[in-house]
Write an enzyme that holds these catalytic residues in place. Structure first.
Site, PDB file in Angstrom:
ATOM      1  N   MET A  37       0.847  -1.196   0.000  1.00 51.15           N
ATOM      2  CA  MET A  37       0.000   0.000   0.000  1.00 51.15           C
ATOM      3  C   MET A  37       0.886   1.251   0.000  1.00 51.15           C
ATOM      4  O   MET A  37       2.002   1.228   0.495  1.00 51.15           O
ATOM      5  CB  MET A  37      -0.857   0.044   1.262  1.00 51.15           C
ATOM      6  N   CYS A  39       2.540   2.744  -2.149  1.00 49.08           N
ATOM      7  CA  CYS A  39       3.788   2.807  -2.918  1.00 49.08           C
ATOM      8  C   CYS A  39       3.605   3.607  -4.193  1.00 49.08           C
ATOM      9  O   CYS A  39       4.541   3.744  -4.973  1.00 49.08           O
ATOM     10  CB  CYS A  39       4.314   1.407  -3.224  1.00 49.08           C
ATOM     11  N   SER A  42      -1.465   3.761  -7.989  1.00 47.32           N
ATOM     12  CA  SER A  42      -2.464   4.478  -8.779  1.00 47.32           C
ATOM     13  C   SER A  42      -1.844   5.687  -9.463  1.00 47.32           C
ATOM     14  O   SER A  42      -2.202   6.029 -10.593  1.00 47.32           O
ATOM     15  CB  SER A  42      -3.632   4.896  -7.891  1.00 47.32           C
ATOM     16  N   GLU A 113      -5.987  -1.740  -9.030  1.00 46.24           N
ATOM     17  CA  GLU A 113      -6.496  -2.688  -8.017  1.00 46.24           C
ATOM     18  C   GLU A 113      -6.516  -4.106  -8.581  1.00 46.24           C
ATOM     19  O   GLU A 113      -7.436  -4.891  -8.332  1.00 46.24           O
ATOM     20  CB  GLU A 113      -7.893  -2.272  -7.533  1.00 46.24           C
TER      21      GLU A 113
END
Ligand code: ZN
Length: 251
Positions: A37, A39, A42, A113
């Site tokens: 998470m 990093c 997105s 995701e």
């Protein structure tokens, strides 16, 4: 001795004409970027989309369980783009073909995701790459809160042409590289439960369920995620800043 004659040059028609991808398909690729998470997955997804679209290519962005309510790919540094929301029952080949049937080009897919994809959906992405020459860029978490590969991540590691661990370094509270996503329920690390429980680490908390301990107390559970180094994940140590309102210190 006479040297062998040089090989015949390729015929003039050897180079495919531009736009003739059906007869001379350019190789497409399935690329998977993964990390813990926070990093910057997105953010990188939106950067790849930007770079591709600047070259005149047309993309389709896919997401599921994004932290925003509307179908979007959002990054924590403030960028966002509308995306097509999918779920476990979506046939990704049909999503693309339906756009082609309406005359909309899809040269590449951005799948954010991607850890939530089913193994079958990753197979569908590979088919789009190989049979339809659509480039696929997938972005996902490496492991879940149990420190096990997500199913979508596992299948992407198995099938992708190129796998890249995202290099933006996320630090554990101790300063070591953060590798693992810990699920923290009421201030304590947990390693069992449903794989998917979306909470926003920026907001830090999410009311994700009710206590069912048989006491009938029924208080709301507070769930958040925290990136830890391997050692602190194994020992369940959340660091000096882990306490919040209503939580006990871990000293
Ligand atoms: Zn640590």
């Amino acid at each position: 001795m006479t040297p062998p004659p040089p090989p015949d040059p390729p015929p003039a028609t050897w180079v495919p004409a531009s736009g003739d991808r059906r007869r001379h398909p350019a190789p497409a690729h399935l690329v998977f970027f993964h990390g813990p998470m926070d990093c910057g997955k997105s953010t990188l997804a939106l950067q790849v989309d930007h770079n591709q679209s600047r070259q005149g290519r047309s993309g389709l962005l896919l997401t599921q369980g994004d932290r925003s309510a509307a179908p979007m790919i959002t990054s924590r540094i403030g960028m966002q783009r509308p995306a097509h929301e999918i779920d476990a029952g979506t046939d990704l080949r049909l999503v693309v073909r339906e756009r082609w049937a309406r005359g909309i080009r899809v040269d590449y897919l951005i799948a954010d995701e991607a850890q939530f994809l089913t193994a079958g959906q990753v197979d569908q992405l590979a088919e789009l790459v190989d049979e339809s020459h659509v480039d696929v860029y997938a972005f996902g978490l490496t492991t879940d809160f149990r420190a096990r590969l997500f199913p979508g991540t596992q299948r992407l590691l198995e099938l992708a042409d190129d796998v890249q661990r995202i290099q933006v370094e996320v630090l554990c509270w101790c300063g070591l590289p953060g590798l693992l996503n810990a699920r923290v329920v009421d201030g304590a690390i947990v390693r069992e439960g449903r794989t998917v429980l979306v909470a926003d680490t920026a907001a830090d908390t999410a009311v994700a369920g009710r206590k069912d301990d048989g006491s009938g107390a029924g208080g709301a559970l507070t769930v958040r995620y925290q990136v830890l180094c391997r050692g602190h994940y194994v020992r369940g140590q959340l660091g000096p800043t882990a306490t919040g309102p209503g939580q006990l210190a871990l000293s």
